[in-house]
Design a protein around this motif. Sequence first.
Motif, PDB file in Angstrom:
ATOM      1  N   ILE A   1       0.836  -1.204   0.000  1.00  0.00           N
ATOM      2  CA  ILE A   1       0.000   0.000   0.000  1.00  0.00           C
ATOM      3  C   ILE A   1       0.870   1.253   0.000  1.00  0.00           C
ATOM      4  CG2 ILE A   1      -1.669   1.329   1.374  1.00  0.00           C
ATOM      5  CD1 ILE A   1      -2.775  -1.503   2.259  1.00  0.00           C
ATOM      6  N   TRP A   2       1.976   1.231   0.765  1.00  0.00           N
ATOM      7  CA  TRP A   2       2.898   2.369   0.794  1.00  0.00           C
ATOM      8  C   TRP A   2       3.479   2.626  -0.605  1.00  0.00           C
ATOM      9  CZ3 TRP A   2       8.083   3.012  -0.276  1.00  0.00           C
ATOM     10  CH2 TRP A   2       8.652   4.219   0.148  1.00  0.00           C
ATOM     11  N   VAL A   3       3.905   1.569  -1.275  1.00  0.00           N
ATOM     12  CA  VAL A   3       4.469   1.711  -2.630  1.00  0.00           C
ATOM     13  C   VAL A   3       3.421   2.305  -3.568  1.00  0.00           C
ATOM     14  CG1 VAL A   3       5.291   0.419  -4.649  1.00  0.00           C
ATOM     15  CG2 VAL A   3       6.245  -0.068  -2.391  1.00  0.00           C
ATOM     16  N   PHE A   4       2.182   1.851  -3.445  1.00  0.00           N
ATOM     17  CA  PHE A   4       1.109   2.393  -4.277  1.00  0.00           C
ATOM     18  C   PHE A   4       0.967   3.905  -4.059  1.00  0.00           C
ATOM     19  CE2 PHE A   4      -3.304   3.818  -4.519  1.00  0.00           C
ATOM     20  CZ  PHE A   4      -3.553   3.626  -5.874  1.00  0.00           C
ATOM     21  N   PHE A   5       0.848   4.324  -2.806  1.00  0.00           N
ATOM     22  CA  PHE A   5       0.633   5.747  -2.538  1.00  0.00           C
ATOM     23  C   PHE A   5       1.852   6.595  -2.878  1.00  0.00           C
ATOM     24  CE2 PHE A   5      -3.195   4.492  -0.197  1.00  0.00           C
ATOM     25  CZ  PHE A   5      -4.069   5.437  -0.710  1.00  0.00           C
ATOM     26  N   VAL A   6       3.036   6.085  -2.687  1.00  0.00           N
ATOM     27  CA  VAL A   6       4.235   6.826  -3.102  1.00  0.00           C
ATOM     28  C   VAL A   6       4.233   6.984  -4.623  1.00  0.00           C
ATOM     29  CG1 VAL A   6       6.749   6.715  -3.285  1.00  0.00           C
ATOM     30  CG2 VAL A   6       5.638   6.307  -1.090  1.00  0.00           C
ATOM     31  N   SER A   7       3.850   5.935  -5.331  1.00  0.00           N
ATOM     32  CA  SER A   7       3.765   6.017  -6.796  1.00  0.00           C
ATOM     33  C   SER A   7       2.758   7.070  -7.224  1.00  0.00           C
ATOM     34  CB  SER A   7       3.382   4.657  -7.388  1.00  0.00           C
ATOM     35  OG  SER A   7       4.342   3.690  -7.067  1.00  0.00           O
ATOM     36  N   VAL A   8       1.630   7.117  -6.549  1.00  0.00           N
ATOM     37  CA  VAL A   8       0.607   8.115  -6.860  1.00  0.00           C
ATOM     38  C   VAL A   8       1.148   9.522  -6.602  1.00  0.00           C
ATOM     39  CG1 VAL A   8      -1.656   9.010  -6.175  1.00  0.00           C
ATOM     40  CG2 VAL A   8      -1.333   6.544  -6.487  1.00  0.00           C
ATOM     41  N   ILE A   9       1.813   9.724  -5.494  1.00  0.00           N
ATOM     42  CA  ILE A   9       2.374  11.046  -5.163  1.00  0.00           C
ATOM     43  C   ILE A   9       3.431  11.452  -6.185  1.00  0.00           C
ATOM     44  CG2 ILE A   9       3.791  12.304  -3.471  1.00  0.00           C
ATOM     45  CD1 ILE A   9       2.179  10.695  -1.299  1.00  0.00           C
ATOM     46  N   VAL A  10       4.290  10.540  -6.567  1.00  0.00           N
ATOM     47  CA  VAL A  10       5.311  10.839  -7.578  1.00  0.00           C
ATOM     48  C   VAL A  10       4.646  11.161  -8.917  1.00  0.00           C
ATOM     49  CG1 VAL A  10       7.217   9.841  -8.910  1.00  0.00           C
ATOM     50  CG2 VAL A  10       7.158   9.571  -6.418  1.00  0.00           C
ATOM     51  N   TYR A  11       3.588  10.431  -9.253  1.00  0.00           N
ATOM     52  CA  TYR A  11       2.863  10.693 -10.501  1.00  0.00           C
ATOM     53  C   TYR A  11       2.251  12.099 -10.490  1.00  0.00           C
ATOM     54  CZ  TYR A  11      -0.413  10.238 -14.343  1.00  0.00           C
ATOM     55  OH  TYR A  11      -1.101  10.435 -15.515  1.00  0.00           O
ATOM     56  N   ILE A  12       1.648  12.474  -9.391  1.00  0.00           N
ATOM     57  CA  ILE A  12       1.063  13.815  -9.271  1.00  0.00           C
ATOM     58  C   ILE A  12       2.149  14.872  -9.466  1.00  0.00           C
ATOM     59  CG2 ILE A  12       0.002  15.457  -7.651  1.00  0.00           C
ATOM     60  CD1 ILE A  12      -1.382  12.886  -6.393  1.00  0.00           C
ATOM     61  N   LEU A  13       3.264  14.702  -8.793  1.00  0.00           N
ATOM     62  CA  LEU A  13       4.382  15.628  -8.918  1.00  0.00           C
ATOM     63  C   LEU A  13       4.892  15.677 -10.358  1.00  0.00           C
ATOM     64  CD1 LEU A  13       6.360  17.517  -7.407  1.00  0.00           C
ATOM     65  CD2 LEU A  13       7.734  15.497  -6.904  1.00  0.00           C
TER      66      LEU A  13
ATOM     67  N   TRP B   1      -1.327  25.204 -10.379  1.00  0.00           N
ATOM     68  CA  TRP B   1      -0.705  26.245 -11.214  1.00  0.00           C
ATOM     69  C   TRP B   1      -0.924  25.941 -12.693  1.00  0.00           C
ATOM     70  CZ3 TRP B   1       1.505  30.922 -10.723  1.00  0.00           C
ATOM     71  CH2 TRP B   1       2.226  31.405 -11.813  1.00  0.00           C
ATOM     72  N   ARG B   2      -0.614  24.716 -13.084  1.00  0.00           N
ATOM     73  CA  ARG B   2      -0.747  24.321 -14.493  1.00  0.00           C
ATOM     74  C   ARG B   2      -2.202  24.371 -14.946  1.00  0.00           C
ATOM     75  NH1 ARG B   2       4.293  24.354 -16.803  1.00  0.00           N
ATOM     76  NH2 ARG B   2       5.690  22.918 -15.778  1.00  0.00           N
ATOM     77  N   THR B   3      -3.115  24.063 -14.070  1.00  0.00           N
ATOM     78  CA  THR B   3      -4.525  23.970 -14.446  1.00  0.00           C
ATOM     79  C   THR B   3      -5.220  25.325 -14.470  1.00  0.00           C
ATOM     80  OG1 THR B   3      -4.629  21.749 -13.484  1.00  0.00           O
ATOM     81  CG2 THR B   3      -6.730  22.871 -13.872  1.00  0.00           C
ATOM     82  N   PHE B   4      -4.966  26.165 -13.466  1.00  0.00           N
ATOM     83  CA  PHE B   4      -5.769  27.375 -13.328  1.00  0.00           C
ATOM     84  C   PHE B   4      -5.037  28.675 -13.617  1.00  0.00           C
ATOM     85  CE2 PHE B   4      -7.752  24.222 -10.476  1.00  0.00           C
ATOM     86  CZ  PHE B   4      -8.978  24.138 -11.133  1.00  0.00           C
TER      87      PHE B   4
ATOM     88  N   VAL C   1      -1.165  17.381 -16.738  1.00  0.00           N
ATOM     89  CA  VAL C   1      -2.241  17.098 -15.786  1.00  0.00           C
ATOM     90  C   VAL C   1      -3.400  16.452 -16.531  1.00  0.00           C
ATOM     91  CG1 VAL C   1      -3.861  18.146 -14.169  1.00  0.00           C
ATOM     92  CG2 VAL C   1      -1.518  19.019 -14.337  1.00  0.00           C
ATOM     93  N   ASN C   2      -3.923  15.370 -15.955  1.00  0.00           N
ATOM     94  CA  ASN C   2      -5.015  14.650 -16.591  1.00  0.00           C
ATOM     95  C   ASN C   2      -5.960  14.102 -15.525  1.00  0.00           C
ATOM     96  OD1 ASN C   2      -4.000  12.028 -15.689  1.00  0.00           O
ATOM     97  ND2 ASN C   2      -2.362  12.347 -17.180  1.00  0.00           N
ATOM     98  N   THR C   3      -6.918  13.338 -15.961  1.00  0.00           N
ATOM     99  CA  THR C   3      -7.905  12.764 -15.038  1.00  0.00           C
ATOM    100  C   THR C   3      -7.244  11.927 -13.955  1.00  0.00           C
ATOM    101  OG1 THR C   3      -9.557  12.752 -16.796  1.00  0.00           O
ATOM    102  CG2 THR C   3      -9.991  11.353 -14.891  1.00  0.00           C
ATOM    103  N   TYR C   4      -6.222  11.144 -14.330  1.00  0.00           N
ATOM    104  CA  TYR C   4      -5.535  10.307 -13.344  1.00  0.00           C
ATOM    105  C   TYR C   4      -4.838  11.144 -12.268  1.00  0.00           C
ATOM    106  CZ  TYR C   4      -6.378   6.549 -16.650  1.00  0.00           C
ATOM    107  OH  TYR C   4      -6.964   5.638 -17.488  1.00  0.00           O
ATOM    108  N   THR C   5      -4.381  12.323 -12.650  1.00  0.00           N
ATOM    109  CA  THR C   5      -3.768  13.223 -11.669  1.00  0.00           C
ATOM    110  C   THR C   5      -4.790  13.606 -10.607  1.00  0.00           C
ATOM    111  OG1 THR C   5      -2.374  14.134 -13.433  1.00  0.00           O
ATOM    112  CG2 THR C   5      -2.503  15.390 -11.379  1.00  0.00           C
ATOM    113  N   TRP C   6      -5.974  13.969 -11.042  1.00  0.00           N
ATOM    114  CA  TRP C   6      -7.025  14.377 -10.100  1.00  0.00           C
ATOM    115  C   TRP C   6      -7.519  13.205  -9.270  1.00  0.00           C
ATOM    116  CZ3 TRP C   6      -7.077  19.204  -9.039  1.00  0.00           C
ATOM    117  CH2 TRP C   6      -6.672  20.137  -9.999  1.00  0.00           C
TER     118      TRP C   6
END
Length: 115
Positions: A18-30, A109-112, A38-43
């Motif tokens: 679960i930690w690896v999953f959430f770290v991957s998500v955070i890195v993806y957002i960054l 920033w990128r979105t708005f 930025v896309n739907t998966y980011t949100w």
Amino acid sequence: MMTATNKLLTIKIAHTIIWVFFVSVIVYILYTGIIDAVNTYTWVGIGLVVAEGLVLLAFRSFCPLTVLARRYSDSDLDNFDIFLPNWLAKHNKLIFTILFAVGVVLVLWRTFINF
């Protein structure tokens, strides 16, 4: 029947996955914020991390798996319930909260602002 050691091992494996999953998500957002992709998966990722944060708040800044693992260990190490180096387990929330916050600021920033 599972022993306490086997139960703790199972919790450590699940917690690490679960930690690896959430770290991957955070890195993806960054990453999507940095490269202006930025896309739907980011949100969706932002929503998942916010939901995780609410769970942590509900459990007084502890992961529910940490609370569960405490039943099977009296260790005072920060990594007793996850397969991470102790220093990373100790500073995990600070490190990844900062990375998440930077990612969210970039995404906003990128979105708005930076059309």
